[in-house]
Write a protein that holds these residues in place. Structure first.
Motif, short mmCIF file in Angstrom:
data_model
loop_
_atom_site.label_atom_id
_atom_site.label_comp_id
_atom_site.label_asym_id
_atom_site.label_seq_id
_atom_site.Cartn_x
_atom_site.Cartn_y
_atom_site.Cartn_z
N ALA A 108 0.84 -1.19 0.00
CA ALA A 108 0.00 0.00 0.00
C ALA A 108 0.88 1.24 0.00
N TYR A 109 0.46 2.24 -0.76
CA TYR A 109 1.17 3.50 -0.85
C TYR A 109 0.22 4.66 -0.57
N LYS A 110 0.72 5.68 0.09
CA LYS A 110 0.03 6.95 0.10
C LYS A 110 0.29 7.62 -1.25
N MET A 111 -0.73 8.23 -1.81
CA MET A 111 -0.59 8.82 -3.14
C MET A 111 0.53 9.85 -3.18
N ALA A 112 0.72 10.57 -2.07
CA ALA A 112 1.79 11.57 -2.01
C ALA A 112 3.16 10.96 -2.25
N VAL A 113 3.34 9.69 -1.86
CA VAL A 113 4.62 9.01 -2.08
C VAL A 113 4.84 8.76 -3.57
N LEU A 114 3.80 8.31 -4.25
CA LEU A 114 3.93 8.04 -5.69
C LEU A 114 4.25 9.32 -6.45
N ASP A 115 3.69 10.44 -5.99
CA ASP A 115 4.04 11.73 -6.59
C ASP A 115 5.49 12.08 -6.30
N LYS A 116 5.91 11.86 -5.06
CA LYS A 116 7.26 12.23 -4.63
C LYS A 116 8.33 11.46 -5.39
N ILE A 117 8.09 10.18 -5.63
CA ILE A 117 9.10 9.36 -6.31
C ILE A 117 8.93 9.38 -7.82
N ASP A 118 7.95 10.15 -8.32
CA ASP A 118 7.70 10.31 -9.76
C ASP A 118 7.51 8.95 -10.43
N VAL A 119 6.47 8.25 -9.98
CA VAL A 119 6.25 6.88 -10.43
C VAL A 119 6.06 6.79 -11.94
N ALA A 120 5.62 7.86 -12.58
CA ALA A 120 5.40 7.83 -14.03
C ALA A 120 6.70 7.61 -14.81
N THR A 121 7.84 7.89 -14.19
CA THR A 121 9.13 7.75 -14.88
C THR A 121 9.79 6.40 -14.61
N VAL A 122 9.16 5.54 -13.83
CA VAL A 122 9.75 4.23 -13.54
C VAL A 122 9.80 3.40 -14.83
N ALA A 123 10.97 2.90 -15.15
CA ALA A 123 11.16 2.19 -16.41
C ALA A 123 11.08 0.67 -16.26
N SER A 124 11.21 0.18 -15.05
CA SER A 124 11.28 -1.26 -14.84
C SER A 124 9.97 -1.95 -15.17
N GLN A 125 10.10 -3.22 -15.52
CA GLN A 125 8.94 -4.08 -15.73
C GLN A 125 9.10 -5.30 -14.82
N GLY A 126 8.10 -6.16 -14.81
CA GLY A 126 8.22 -7.38 -14.04
C GLY A 126 8.46 -7.12 -12.56
N TYR A 127 9.18 -8.02 -11.91
CA TYR A 127 9.39 -7.92 -10.48
C TYR A 127 10.30 -6.75 -10.12
N SER A 128 11.14 -6.32 -11.05
CA SER A 128 12.02 -5.19 -10.75
C SER A 128 11.24 -3.89 -10.60
N PHE A 129 10.00 -3.85 -11.11
CA PHE A 129 9.15 -2.68 -10.88
C PHE A 129 8.90 -2.50 -9.39
N GLN A 130 8.60 -3.60 -8.70
CA GLN A 130 8.36 -3.54 -7.27
C GLN A 130 9.61 -3.10 -6.53
N VAL A 131 10.76 -3.62 -6.96
CA VAL A 131 12.01 -3.27 -6.31
C VAL A 131 12.32 -1.79 -6.52
N GLU A 132 12.10 -1.30 -7.74
CA GLU A 132 12.41 0.10 -8.02
C GLU A 132 11.54 1.04 -7.21
N LEU A 133 10.25 0.72 -7.05
CA LEU A 133 9.40 1.58 -6.23
C LEU A 133 9.87 1.61 -4.78
N ALA A 134 10.21 0.45 -4.24
CA ALA A 134 10.70 0.41 -2.86
C ALA A 134 12.03 1.17 -2.74
N TRP A 135 12.89 1.01 -3.74
CA TRP A 135 14.21 1.68 -3.74
C TRP A 135 14.06 3.19 -3.81
N ARG A 136 13.17 3.66 -4.68
CA ARG A 136 12.94 5.11 -4.78
C ARG A 136 12.37 5.66 -3.48
#
Length: 200
Positions: A108-136
């Motif tokens: 679960a994410y607060k929407m403010a976090v997704l804005d802060k980490i600029d989720v629209a620019t995440v390039a990863s696919q598959g399981y690395s998408f989850q890792v990149e969001l946690a890393w950011r």
């Protein structure tokens, strides 16, 4: 047929990461404050959602975690379990994140976090998408909590995990870890890393 459920249809298969980003964008457009990821194949128990949302009261991101006390995995073959646990161990070592399950898809994410980490620019696919969001989120200083969940392998259908997906995750994590250590060293030497040099 249930008016409380909205199904977002997209043209063709564009990958897991793009599907998540489309869902996040829809939720933001509708004014939601919180978004939750979960598998729709029965692997994640809806009954455990309350546990994630309760933890979100004092955190910015909550990771549903299979590998903490109280968490469990059911009906996975030994090689899948070993791959998952080994991958998460490597992620902790390479990135210095303390999380036991950075690849899980129940979170679960607060929407403010997704804005802060600029989720629209995440390039990863598959399981690395989850890792990149946690890393950011980790690099941006967000409060991240882990709560135990039960993961049950689907009874029908086949997993999308493949050698290529695993290789993508391994390569990206390695690059991020090397770049983070380089930037830390440059900072200690009083030199500023090049703008945009650290990815993500």
């Amino acid at each position: 047929g249930d008016e409380r459920v909205h199904v977002l249809h997209r043209p063709g298969k564009q990958g897991l990461g793009e599907a998540y980003k489309a869902g996040f964008a829809w939720a933001k457009d509708k004014g939601y404050d919180v978004v939750v990821e979960m598998d729709a194949d029965g692997s994640h128990a809806p009954e455990e959602l309350t546990r994630l949302l309760d933890a979100l009261r004092s955190a910015d991101v909550v990771l549903g975690t299979r590998y903490v006390p109280g968490g469990s995995v059911h009906n996975w073959p030994l090689h899948r379990l070993a791959l998952s646990r080994g991958g998460n161990l490597y992620i902790r070592m390479a990135l210095g994140m303390p999380f036991k399950d950075a690849t899980g898809g129940y979170r679960a994410y607060k929407m403010a976090v997704l804005d802060k980490i600029d989720v629209a620019t995440v390039a990863s696919q598959g399981y690395s998408f989850q890792v990149e969001l946690a890393w950011r989120a980790h690099r941006h200083g967000c409060r991240i909590a882990e709560v135990p969940i039960t993961f049950t392998e689907r009874e029908r259908g086949a997993s999308k995990m493949s050698g290529n997906i695993f290789k993508e995750q391994l390569l990206r994590v390695t690059v991020w870890g090397v770049q983070a250590r380089r930037d830390t060293l440059l900072n200690r030497l009083g030199k500023r890393p090049r703008q945009g040099s650290t990815w993500p």
